[in-house]
Motif scaffolding. Sequence first.
Motif, PDB file in Angstrom:
ATOM      1  N   ALA A 101       0.828  -1.216   0.000  1.00  0.00           N
ATOM      2  CA  ALA A 101       0.000   0.000   0.000  1.00  0.00           C
ATOM      3  C   ALA A 101       0.856   1.257   0.000  1.00  0.00           C
ATOM      4  CB  ALA A 101      -0.933  -0.013   1.207  1.00  0.00           C
ATOM      5  N   MET A 102       2.075   1.151   0.522  1.00  0.00           N
ATOM      6  CA  MET A 102       2.980   2.311   0.529  1.00  0.00           C
ATOM      7  C   MET A 102       3.672   2.495  -0.808  1.00  0.00           C
ATOM      8  SD  MET A 102       4.547   1.819   4.340  1.00  0.00           S
ATOM      9  CE  MET A 102       3.545   2.168   5.799  1.00  0.00           C
ATOM     10  N   GLY A 103       3.442   1.544  -1.746  1.00  0.00           N
ATOM     11  CA  GLY A 103       4.013   1.681  -3.082  1.00  0.00           C
ATOM     12  C   GLY A 103       5.359   1.018  -3.248  1.00  0.00           C
ATOM     13  N   THR A 104       5.753   0.194  -2.275  1.00  0.00           N
ATOM     14  CA  THR A 104       7.046  -0.464  -2.401  1.00  0.00           C
ATOM     15  C   THR A 104       6.885  -1.795  -3.135  1.00  0.00           C
ATOM     16  OG1 THR A 104       6.811  -1.599  -0.271  1.00  0.00           O
ATOM     17  CG2 THR A 104       7.867   0.562  -0.243  1.00  0.00           C
ATOM     18  N   MET A 122      -4.359   3.021  11.323  1.00  0.00           N
ATOM     19  CA  MET A 122      -5.736   2.580  11.160  1.00  0.00           C
ATOM     20  C   MET A 122      -6.442   3.434  10.097  1.00  0.00           C
ATOM     21  SD  MET A 122      -7.663   0.169  12.196  1.00  0.00           S
ATOM     22  CE  MET A 122      -7.155  -0.452  13.794  1.00  0.00           C
ATOM     23  N   ASP A 123      -6.149   4.713  10.080  1.00  0.00           N
ATOM     24  CA  ASP A 123      -6.739   5.595   9.060  1.00  0.00           C
ATOM     25  C   ASP A 123      -6.252   5.200   7.670  1.00  0.00           C
ATOM     26  OD1 ASP A 123      -6.615   8.593  11.173  1.00  0.00           O
ATOM     27  OD2 ASP A 123      -8.055   6.933  11.092  1.00  0.00           O
ATOM     28  N   MET A 124      -4.984   4.856   7.566  1.00  0.00           N
ATOM     29  CA  MET A 124      -4.444   4.408   6.272  1.00  0.00           C
ATOM     30  C   MET A 124      -5.136   3.103   5.862  1.00  0.00           C
ATOM     31  SD  MET A 124      -0.591   3.297   5.217  1.00  0.00           S
ATOM     32  CE  MET A 124      -0.272   2.656   3.574  1.00  0.00           C
ATOM     33  N   ALA A 125      -5.322   2.214   6.836  1.00  0.00           N
ATOM     34  CA  ALA A 125      -5.995   0.951   6.537  1.00  0.00           C
ATOM     35  C   ALA A 125      -7.406   1.219   6.017  1.00  0.00           C
ATOM     36  CB  ALA A 125      -6.046   0.078   7.788  1.00  0.00           C
TER      37      ALA A 125
END
Lengths: 360, 359
Positions: B201-204, B309-312
Amino acid sequence: MAKSPETEHPNKVFGWAARDKSGLLSPFHFSRRDNGENDVTVKILYCGVCHTDLHTIKNDWGYSFYPVVPGHEIVGIATKVGKNVTKFKEGDRVGVGVITGSCQSCESCDQDLENYCPEMAFTYNAIGSDGTKNYGGYSENIVVDQRFVLRFPEGLPSDSGAPLLCAGITVYSPMKYYNMTEAGKHLGVAGLGGLGHVAVKIGKAFGLKVTVISSSPDKEDEAINRLGADSFLVTTDPRKMKAAIGTMDFIIDTVSAVHALYPLLGLLKVNGKLITLGLPDKPLELPIFPLVLGRKMVGGSDVGGMKETQEMLDFCAKHNITADIELIKMDEINSAMERLAKSDVRYRFVIDVANSLSPP
Amino acid sequence: MGKVLENEAFGLAAKDNSGVLSPFRFSRRETGEKDVRFKVLFCGICHSDLHMVKNEWGVTTYPLVPGHEIVGVVTEVGTKVTKFKAGDKVGVGCLVGSCGSCDSCTEGLENYCPKSIQTYGFKYYDDTITYGGYSDHMVCDEGFIIRIPDNLPLDAAAPLLCAGITVYSPLKYHGLDKPGMHIGVVGLGGLGHVGVKFAKAMGTKVTVISTSESKRDEAINRLGADAFLVSRDPKQIKDAMGTMDGIIDTVSATHSLLPLLGLLKHKGKLVMVGAPEKPLELPVMPLIVERKMVMGSMIGGIKETQEMMDMAGKQNITADIELISADYVNTAMERLQKADVRYRFVIDVANTLKPNPNL
């Protein structure tokens, strides 16, 4: 027919070499290349005796190519400079450290981190860019590409400044890279030898509070009164070790023997960093719980690039930092090596090459 | 003498180091002015719960009510609570208290506070022992409550409160969250599978490193990892040498660090989030000659847990769970011991945890 060390290159040179893993050094005739257009020829005045020299002559790490002429803490005078050399002229006082070659085109080299170049060549016991063996500073002179020659600053003595070329940069580089230079922070220096004593001086110059961590109680007086450390912690004193738990922002660990990391990790605050510089011949035991519970880190470092080595020399000149040395003659080198093996030196031997190295 | 705790609670507790959980009645404090009281809906089973019920770390006092991946619905808030109200969907992770004034607390890193209070098995300010989420309801200081985004299924969000933050925190702190970086995740269990999801999700680019070929298909086709390598295969390791910016190592069994250090690029970071009991062998050369680092990390502060949690919520990240009834919990613990779960058990507390009528 293979060329001998004496005939390999056009210019005959004299030095001292170890010929086998007894490590015994003795007079040795060899040769060096002509001074090329990018080269500086250095008449050697002084050469520091680094613990790496001892490891190499005894083949402790298993990759010594005999005969080995050690020495990578070299200070001398430029006697010739090639036509492309812009940074130095004849008569300049210069230094040569641990590295005399790199590819000069990779990412590390582009960032002035020649020490991390995969083709980096050591000053001795390595193959140079011309495919021949490099011989180090226990000799009359050395021929080096200008990129790997350092200007020795005004005011920095040649003899006690020589060890900075390895010991100095070895502690200075990680202190900068790992952000250990903020005044007021607390640095622990584990081990008080060639690296450790310079780390104390440089740490104090950055404005850090410095605690020496040692297994030898008899070094306390020196550490505090001569080197300027703020405090001294004996690792075999459980009460004092307990009181020091969680007090240090960073630790520079210069100890090269196998040793316990657990008590050192305990001394670090949360987010603390332990940087290990010594090269033990076996892996160390790393307890993971202290790293996890305190977000701590273990890292390492290996000398430094040429730009930061020059920066370090200028920094030391500005702050009057030199090594504490015992000056010896070339023919005293074998007893010096025996004493170095027992850590019996305060804190670096330096060979008075110009005044004591003479062909038999 | 001592405070009278009037609010009855029931749950599952371990009573000795067999680790077997059985019904247990106890009390929780009144809702204090800064407290949030909530009905527990779901609670994840973390491997730490297993270590603790069996007293493997030597710090357990019995009876122990485990559970620190707790989600539920607020039933009551104290008079000074501002951030939550009845009906809100909330969660509690591994911490329920800290000193509030040390350097760590000031930086929002309550997890590193020397006086932090864990959700279960720790002494609270009122001298009671904290009881965790294998229970019908919880009372917790507002400062340790996490809001669960509306769009996340509560059961699959629960494990994020420990597993999620444990991998999220070091990815951010050590700068391993930049798109295009190559991250390795060692071990594909509760932590590892969530690690893959957050790192993606972080693009890695993510490579799973495992001892077992059998997890390759899952790793790539279900979890979305870009690559998979078997750490026991020297050729696979060799081909990947020097390719990773960072590695999150979730394995708590003793294992070799040398091949993992070899996988890192220069200046690469090996982050230990599993905690092997015995020291591991540390080869020093890779640290010195290639300036690589080994570091540890432990859960995260409350602010970053909310951030995680907000990112999730934004990226629809949840754990892969097996929902179980309360009476299955001992079997689940046995299976967890053998790593026989894809990838987290979650107890359906509200629907299956009943007070034992015989007590």
